[in-house]
Design a protein around this motif. Structure first.
Motif, PDB file in Angstrom:
ATOM      1  N   VAL A 222     -70.652  16.280  16.709  1.00 62.08           N
ATOM      2  CA  VAL A 222     -69.894  16.864  16.087  1.00 62.08           C
ATOM      3  C   VAL A 222     -69.832  18.581  15.660  1.00 62.08           C
ATOM      4  N   GLU A 223     -71.242  19.013  15.578  1.00 57.68           N
ATOM      5  CA  GLU A 223     -71.317  20.276  15.355  1.00 57.68           C
ATOM      6  C   GLU A 223     -70.958  21.108  16.705  1.00 57.68           C
ATOM      7  N   LEU A 224     -71.299  20.644  17.955  1.00 59.64           N
ATOM      8  CA  LEU A 224     -71.041  21.336  19.134  1.00 59.64           C
ATOM      9  C   LEU A 224     -69.382  21.385  19.483  1.00 59.64           C
ATOM     10  N   GLU A 225     -68.571  20.407  18.953  1.00 59.71           N
ATOM     11  CA  GLU A 225     -67.218  20.155  19.167  1.00 59.71           C
ATOM     12  C   GLU A 225     -66.541  21.439  18.088  1.00 59.71           C
ATOM     13  N   LEU A 226     -67.281  21.350  16.957  1.00 55.30           N
ATOM     14  CA  LEU A 226     -66.737  22.355  15.892  1.00 55.30           C
ATOM     15  C   LEU A 226     -67.144  23.868  16.594  1.00 55.30           C
TER      16      LEU A 226
END
Length: 285
Positions: free
Chosen positions: A46-50
């Motif tokens: 989720v953090e990498l996508e953000l």
């Protein structure tokens, strides 16, 4: 100013590449990572996508420098998540964004260095942002400047819990936005101080990622640290139909006169009211 050139993939600290960016819908990202992944891996995804979405944004005056510790401090951040993000946690403490001597240095939310190194036992390499302000150098885990908010936050839970294992049995800590903004003088600019349109574009992406993170974690309560984080979480999660209780505690910032008069007492009383204190008190074991 652009956060970074968007190349479509993101080099990680270990030399690998980011997981491919999910094709985004007009109003958000694709559904979060599959349940077959380890708990911490789903959260990191989720953090990498953000990160990939945030690199497409640009910011105007008064912003001159943008730091994203989820890029240059990915090594230490990943250590934090892999060590402490685990199934069964029911409470998410949510901060707003990194401070210059906390998460900006360590990659850990409210990440005052001595707490991160001595209590949380986080290790790893910290690099540098692309455009570093000369008055806001990143020295990572060697930083000697104390971050008061982080020292108060983690210091309180260290006294209460004794060991990190008790705290993280029930709780996790995350920031809504991973970016830190600096003005020309090196002044830290909080998201409410950004131009309105740019702020809303930023927070709209962070809201989506928060909803995905909450669902990946499976928490039942989000506690905003500070009114801004609490209000934003309540708005974002309600709008997305994520059924989770949202509460708040006072921010431990030294800019807050009430916090300077006794933040720990205020936080303790609020957590007792919420039914959280008894879960974390080592004396109840």
């Amino acid at each position: 100013m652009s956060c970074a050139e968007d190349t479509g993939e993101h080099a990680l600290a270990d030399g690998g590449k980011e997981l491919p960016l999910c094709g985004s819908e007009e109003q958000g990202f694709k559904p979060g990572p599959g349940v077959g992944q380890p708990h911490s891996a789903r959260f990191l995804q989720v953090e990498l996508e953000l990160n990939a979405h945030l690199r497409r944004l640009s910011f105007s005056e008064p912003v001159r420098h943008i730091y994203n510790p989820l890029e240059y401090a990915w090594d230490t951040h990943r250590c934090y998540v892999q060590r402490y993000c685990r199934p069964g946690q029911r409470i998410l403490f949510l901060g707003m964004n990194p401070g210059p001597f906390g998460m900006a240095q360590t990659g850990v939310p409210f990440g005052e260095v001595s707490s991160v190194v001595d209590w949380l036992q986080i290790t790893g390499e910290v690099g540098h942002p692309q455009d570093e302000h000369p008055k806001r150098r990143i020295t990572g885990l060697a930083c000697t400047q104390k971050e008061v908010s982080g020292a108060r936050f983690w210091g309180f839970f260290r006294k209460l819990c004794g060991e990190p294992a008790l705290f993280f049995q029930h709780c996790f800590v995350h920031n809504l936005c991973p970016l830190m903004f600096l003005g020309a003088s090196g002044k830290n600019l909080t998201p409410p101080e950004l131009p309105a349109g740019e702020r809303e574009a930023l927070l709209a992406l962070c809201d989506i990622a928060l909803c995905q993170a909450v669902e990946a974690l499976g928490v039942s309560m989000v506690i905003g640290v500070g009114r801004v984080a609490e209000q934003r979480a309540r708005k974002a999660l309600s709008a997305a139909g994520v059924r989770v209780r949202v509460e708040g505690i006072m921010h431990p910032s030294p800019r807050n006169p009430r916090a300077n008069k006794g933040w720990e007492e205020v936080a303790r009383a609020k957590l007792e009211e919420l039914g959280v204190l008894s879960l974390l008190n080592k004396d109840n074991l």
